[in-house]
Design a protein around this motif. Sequence first.
Motif, short mmCIF file in Angstrom:
data_model
loop_
_atom_site.label_atom_id
_atom_site.label_comp_id
_atom_site.label_asym_id
_atom_site.label_seq_id
_atom_site.Cartn_x
_atom_site.Cartn_y
_atom_site.Cartn_z
N GLU A 1 0.67 -1.09 -0.14
CA GLU A 1 0.01 0.02 -0.02
C GLU A 1 0.84 1.34 -0.01
OE1 GLU A 1 -2.62 1.97 3.48
OE2 GLU A 1 -3.22 0.07 2.88
N ILE A 2 1.97 1.43 0.79
CA ILE A 2 2.89 2.32 0.81
C ILE A 2 3.46 2.48 -0.55
CG2 ILE A 2 4.95 3.39 1.84
CD1 ILE A 2 4.12 1.77 4.23
N TYR A 3 4.01 1.54 -1.01
CA TYR A 3 4.72 1.32 -2.41
C TYR A 3 3.78 1.88 -3.60
CZ TYR A 3 8.45 -2.09 -1.47
OH TYR A 3 9.60 -2.56 -0.89
N ALA A 4 2.33 1.69 -3.37
CA ALA A 4 1.24 2.11 -4.29
C ALA A 4 1.25 3.50 -4.48
CB ALA A 4 -0.02 1.32 -4.19
N ASP A 5 1.63 4.26 -3.24
CA ASP A 5 1.28 5.56 -3.26
C ASP A 5 2.51 6.37 -3.78
OD1 ASP A 5 0.48 8.12 -2.40
OD2 ASP A 5 0.58 8.06 -0.41
N VAL A 6 2.73 6.16 -5.25
CA VAL A 6 4.07 6.65 -5.75
C VAL A 6 4.28 8.22 -5.58
CG1 VAL A 6 5.01 6.85 -7.91
CG2 VAL A 6 3.49 4.96 -7.62
N GLY A 7 3.16 9.06 -5.52
CA GLY A 7 3.61 10.28 -5.46
C GLY A 7 4.16 10.75 -4.12
N ASN A 8 4.14 9.84 -2.91
CA ASN A 8 4.66 9.97 -1.81
C ASN A 8 5.96 9.25 -1.37
OD1 ASN A 8 3.16 12.22 -0.30
ND2 ASN A 8 1.49 10.69 -0.63
N TRP A 9 6.53 8.75 -2.53
CA TRP A 9 7.82 7.75 -2.12
C TRP A 9 8.78 8.71 -1.39
CZ3 TRP A 9 8.65 5.17 -7.53
CH2 TRP A 9 8.13 4.00 -7.57
N SER B 1 5.98 10.39 -9.80
CA SER B 1 4.44 10.37 -10.36
C SER B 1 4.33 9.11 -10.92
CB SER B 1 4.19 11.67 -11.01
OG SER B 1 5.04 11.56 -12.04
N PHE C 1 -1.14 1.86 -10.36
CA PHE C 1 -0.24 1.20 -9.88
C PHE C 1 0.11 -0.22 -10.49
CE2 PHE C 1 2.94 -0.95 -6.55
CZ PHE C 1 4.09 -0.20 -6.79
#
Length: 141
Positions: A18-26, A37, A42
Amino acid sequence: MQVESRITISATPAKIFEIYADVGNWKIWDPDTKASSIDGPFQTGSKGRITPAKGMTVPMDFVSVVPDRSFTVESRIPLFRMLFEHELNETAAGTEVVHRVTFSGALSFVLGPVVGNPLRTGLPITLARLKQLAESGAVPA
């Protein structure tokens, strides 16, 4: 040339994915990422862009995305290819997380060490921040 680091996190593969899938917040957990982005979901075949903390923005192709297991992105510039693999392996102690970067192409003998040597130091820091975020929901300052 290849650089790899691993850590065990007391969280489920689904939580980490779930953290990985939030690409804009890497950038929250990866201090070597200034911006990232994705154009679309994802999933395998999506495209995006990544800006390292030190360097230029490069295109990023999501070459493989397997929910709750792994994802791989590829960035290419002329004569140089970087493959970033992220694996999640469930264990009795939690989830073993593996981040691996492989460099190839005609310029890899020159650019590999330039990019790879800082990654040897940076990947363990990135994984420690990912661990902190996954286990507590907060990233250290």
